[in-house]
Motif scaffolding. Structure first.
Motif, PDB file in Angstrom:
ATOM      1  N   UNK B 182       0.855  -1.188   0.000  1.00  0.00           N
ATOM      2  CA  UNK B 182       0.000   0.000   0.000  1.00  0.00           C
ATOM      3  C   UNK B 182       0.893   1.240   0.000  1.00  0.00           C
ATOM      4  N   UNK B 183       0.582   2.193  -0.842  1.00  0.00           N
ATOM      5  CA  UNK B 183       1.248   3.487  -0.780  1.00  0.00           C
ATOM      6  C   UNK B 183       0.242   4.522  -0.308  1.00  0.00           C
ATOM      7  N   UNK B 184       0.553   5.155   0.796  1.00  0.00           N
ATOM      8  CA  UNK B 184      -0.322   6.204   1.330  1.00  0.00           C
ATOM      9  C   UNK B 184       0.120   7.589   0.863  1.00  0.00           C
ATOM     10  N   UNK B 185       0.969   7.663  -0.131  1.00  0.00           N
ATOM     11  CA  UNK B 185       1.345   8.950  -0.695  1.00  0.00           C
ATOM     12  C   UNK B 185       0.291   9.418  -1.692  1.00  0.00           C
ATOM     13  N   UNK B 186       0.401  10.669  -2.104  1.00  0.00           N
ATOM     14  CA  UNK B 186      -0.560  11.214  -3.066  1.00  0.00           C
ATOM     15  C   UNK B 186      -0.356  10.590  -4.449  1.00  0.00           C
ATOM     16  N   UNK B 187      -1.416  10.383  -5.148  1.00  0.00           N
ATOM     17  CA  UNK B 187      -1.422  10.058  -6.579  1.00  0.00           C
ATOM     18  C   UNK B 187      -0.763   8.727  -6.945  1.00  0.00           C
ATOM     19  N   UNK B 188      -0.352   7.924  -5.976  1.00  0.00           N
ATOM     20  CA  UNK B 188       0.349   6.679  -6.318  1.00  0.00           C
ATOM     21  C   UNK B 188      -0.515   5.743  -7.155  1.00  0.00           C
ATOM     22  N   UNK B 189      -1.821   5.796  -6.924  1.00  0.00           N
ATOM     23  CA  UNK B 189      -2.710   4.895  -7.652  1.00  0.00           C
ATOM     24  C   UNK B 189      -2.907   5.271  -9.099  1.00  0.00           C
ATOM     25  N   UNK B 190      -2.317   6.399  -9.504  1.00  0.00           N
ATOM     26  CA  UNK B 190      -2.515   6.857 -10.884  1.00  0.00           C
ATOM     27  C   UNK B 190      -1.477   6.269 -11.844  1.00  0.00           C
ATOM     28  N   UNK B 191      -0.359   5.835 -11.332  1.00  0.00           N
ATOM     29  CA  UNK B 191       0.624   5.164 -12.200  1.00  0.00           C
ATOM     30  C   UNK B 191       1.583   4.276 -11.408  1.00  0.00           C
ATOM     31  N   UNK B 192       2.056   4.776 -10.276  1.00  0.00           N
ATOM     32  CA  UNK B 192       3.075   4.050  -9.514  1.00  0.00           C
ATOM     33  C   UNK B 192       2.598   2.639  -9.159  1.00  0.00           C
ATOM     34  N   UNK B 193       1.368   2.531  -8.718  1.00  0.00           N
ATOM     35  CA  UNK B 193       0.842   1.223  -8.317  1.00  0.00           C
ATOM     36  C   UNK B 193       0.883   0.237  -9.475  1.00  0.00           C
ATOM     37  N   UNK B 194       0.483   0.715 -10.640  1.00  0.00           N
ATOM     38  CA  UNK B 194       0.441  -0.187 -11.789  1.00  0.00           C
ATOM     39  C   UNK B 194       1.847  -0.610 -12.222  1.00  0.00           C
ATOM     40  N   UNK B 195       2.773   0.364 -12.174  1.00  0.00           N
ATOM     41  CA  UNK B 195       4.153   0.025 -12.543  1.00  0.00           C
ATOM     42  C   UNK B 195       4.752  -0.925 -11.514  1.00  0.00           C
ATOM     43  N   UNK B 196       4.448  -0.719 -10.253  1.00  0.00           N
ATOM     44  CA  UNK B 196       4.925  -1.611  -9.191  1.00  0.00           C
ATOM     45  C   UNK B 196       4.430  -3.029  -9.462  1.00  0.00           C
ATOM     46  N   UNK B 197       3.182  -3.120  -9.800  1.00  0.00           N
ATOM     47  CA  UNK B 197       2.599  -4.433 -10.051  1.00  0.00           C
ATOM     48  C   UNK B 197       3.274  -5.113 -11.246  1.00  0.00           C
ATOM     49  N   UNK B 198       3.542  -4.333 -12.272  1.00  0.00           N
ATOM     50  CA  UNK B 198       4.157  -4.890 -13.475  1.00  0.00           C
ATOM     51  C   UNK B 198       5.612  -5.289 -13.219  1.00  0.00           C
ATOM     52  N   UNK B 199       6.349  -4.452 -12.480  1.00  0.00           N
ATOM     53  CA  UNK B 199       7.791  -4.671 -12.349  1.00  0.00           C
ATOM     54  C   UNK B 199       8.119  -5.522 -11.131  1.00  0.00           C
ATOM     55  N   UNK B 200       7.537  -5.196  -9.991  1.00  0.00           N
ATOM     56  CA  UNK B 200       7.816  -5.965  -8.770  1.00  0.00           C
ATOM     57  C   UNK B 200       6.971  -7.241  -8.744  1.00  0.00           C
ATOM     58  N   UNK B 201       5.824  -7.175  -9.362  1.00  0.00           N
ATOM     59  CA  UNK B 201       5.012  -8.383  -9.461  1.00  0.00           C
ATOM     60  C   UNK B 201       4.073  -8.601  -8.296  1.00  0.00           C
ATOM     61  N   UNK B 202       3.851  -7.593  -7.502  1.00  0.00           N
ATOM     62  CA  UNK B 202       2.902  -7.694  -6.393  1.00  0.00           C
ATOM     63  C   UNK B 202       1.932  -6.518  -6.487  1.00  0.00           C
ATOM     64  N   UNK B 203       0.670  -6.717  -6.133  1.00  0.00           N
ATOM     65  CA  UNK B 203      -0.271  -5.601  -6.225  1.00  0.00           C
ATOM     66  C   UNK B 203       0.031  -4.522  -5.206  1.00  0.00           C
ATOM     67  N   UNK B 204      -0.211  -3.309  -5.593  1.00  0.00           N
ATOM     68  CA  UNK B 204      -0.052  -2.188  -4.658  1.00  0.00           C
ATOM     69  C   UNK B 204      -1.287  -1.285  -4.735  1.00  0.00           C
ATOM     70  N   UNK B 205      -1.843  -1.005  -3.584  1.00  0.00           N
ATOM     71  CA  UNK B 205      -2.958  -0.065  -3.520  1.00  0.00           C
ATOM     72  C   UNK B 205      -2.385   1.344  -3.400  1.00  0.00           C
ATOM     73  N   UNK B 206      -2.916   2.256  -4.182  1.00  0.00           N
ATOM     74  CA  UNK B 206      -2.454   3.639  -4.118  1.00  0.00           C
ATOM     75  C   UNK B 206      -3.618   4.587  -4.294  1.00  0.00           C
TER      76      UNK B 206
END
Lengths: 207, 231
Positions: B182-206
């Protein structure tokens, strides 16, 4: 007998093999949201779950009293000279772009602003603060010219509005040259058509 | 023979029997008020937004996890040192005391490389896999900024941010297969979460939109912007 022990172990293993339960957040926190879909694109979730009522033990903070005090000179004039002003320098013009990282433009003596570089200034307060630190407000030296003494840092700064990297100037001294004749009419670095400040929202902590 | 096979099966199926998992909470640093004080969108009036919110979360986790479960608290040190110099306070000492109340000792990191090292896990007792990772700090849709508006006004130092282009330094093998992030920072769910999921391979809520730490406790989505949480 060995077969029975083995069977018992397998049964125990099957019982323990369930994934360990992960903690769940209370309602309103992202951890309590459903499992993500396999769709790689963002799937937005119910906004009602995101704005919970405060819990009993949740802290509701009182307004913060500012502890940092700025200098409050009566006139918008910085010291004429501060810090180490020996050696080579750059001409800098303080430029303010709302919600954009940086101090302003610099260029070499004799060059035009079309060859200018946008910089962020990093400073050590014990060596030399930024010029506007001597003024009541940071915007009070807008469009003032300076001779800036120092060096470019080997690392850059991240500008979060435009998602670009900005050069950092490590200041060690400055000489005030007074107000500039005109504003530098250039946009700081940005991607293509996305002008600076296009996304004028960022960061946390609104208050 | 069957006994040995059963034992091997047991070890394969139940790694939990050998060692525990880790919950990693990351606290970014605050901005300097001398940079932020006169801005319309001002940040970090309170120095401890990301500390208090992390510790509020620990309180919640403790209720659900046992007292022996391991929580690792990673704190971006330079931000608190500089804010402390500005306000003439020893914020490291204060945050250590607050952590102690929750049974936590902060592990400091000074730049992104140190963070990547701290996130490298192999499942051994010394480096248990990460079952949960949460970030509390400044961010935009492409970047975690531990250092935002601290060393430079309105920006972050290159070595003290994790940009989406840096995510390849975080290995998915450091996480359990069902790890949650989970990222509690601003705007993470707009791109960072998806890139995290693609690259790290685990879902991230943002967050889609801003998050607001100003009321204390866990951050909330800012009101009035129609924000939401996204994977």
């Amino acid at each position: 007998m060995g077969l029975l022990i083995g069977l018992a172990l397998i049964l125990v293993a099957a019982d323990l093999a369930h994934p360990r339960p992960l903690p769940t957040l209370s309602a309103g926190n992202p951890g309590s949201l459903p499992e993500p879909s396999t769709n790689p694109t963002a799937s937005t979730l119910a906004p009602t779950a995101a704005t919970p009522e405060p819990e009993e033990d949740e802290t509701i903070r009182k307004p913060i009293v500012e502890k940092v005090r700025r200098a409050a000179l009566p006139a918008a004039h910085t010291p004429a000279r501060h810090g180490d002003t020996s050696g080579s320098y750059l001409i800098g013009q303080r430029t303010l772009v709302e919600d954009y990282c940086g101090w302003g433009w610099v260029r070499k003596e004799g060059e035009g602003w079309n060859k200018g570089r946008w910089i962020a200034i990093e400073y050590d307060p014990e060596v030399c603060p930024v010029p506007h630190a001597f003024l009541p407000r940071p915007q009070d030296d807008k469009d003032y010219l300076y001779q800036l003494y120092g060096d470019f840092a080997p690392y850059r700064a991240y500008e979060p509005q435009a998602d670009v990297w900005v050069e950092i100037f490590l200041i060690r001294g400055f000489l005030s040259l007074g107000p500039a004749k005109d504003t530098v009419r250039r946009d700081p670095p940005h991607h293509g058509s996305a002008k600076p400040n296009r996304f004028a929202e960022r960061g946390a902590n609104l208050r | 023979m069957i006994r040995r096979l059963a034992l091997a099966l047991l070890i394969v199926l139940c790694p939990e029997l050998s060692w525990a998992y880790d919950i990693v909470l990351i606290s970014g640093g605050p901005a300097l008020r001398s940079h932020e004080r006169f801005k319309v969108n001002t940040h970090d009036r309170y120095w401890g937004n990301f500390v208090d919110s992390t510790l509020a979360r620990v309180k919640e986790l403790r209720k659900e996890f046992g007292p022996d479960d391991k929580i690792t608290w990673l704190v971006f040190r330079p931000g608190y040192i500089r804010r402390g110099l500005e306000e003439k306070q020893d914020y490291l000492k204060i945050l250590e005391e607050r952590g102690h109340l929750h049974g936590l000792t902060p592990i400091y990191f000074d730049d992104k490389d140190q963070l990547f090292t701290l996130l490298q896990r192999n499942g051994s007792p010394e480096k248990p896999l990460i079952a949960r990772l949460e970030y509390y700090g400044h961010s935009n849709k492409k970047c975690w900024m531990f250092d935002y508006s601290n060393r430079v006004d309105g920006g972050a130092i290159e070595t003290q941010v994790v940009h989406v282009d840096d995510l390849e330094n975080i290995s998915g093998s450091s996480f359990t297969p069902d790890a949650k992030c989970v990222s509690y920072g601003c705007h993470s769910g707009e791109e960072f979460s998806q890139r995290w999921r693609m690259i790290v391979g685990r879902p991230m809520v943002g967050a889609v939109g801003k998050t607001d730490y100003s009321a204390g406790g866990l951050p909330k989505l800012s009101e009035g912007k129609g924000g939401s949480w996204a994977y």
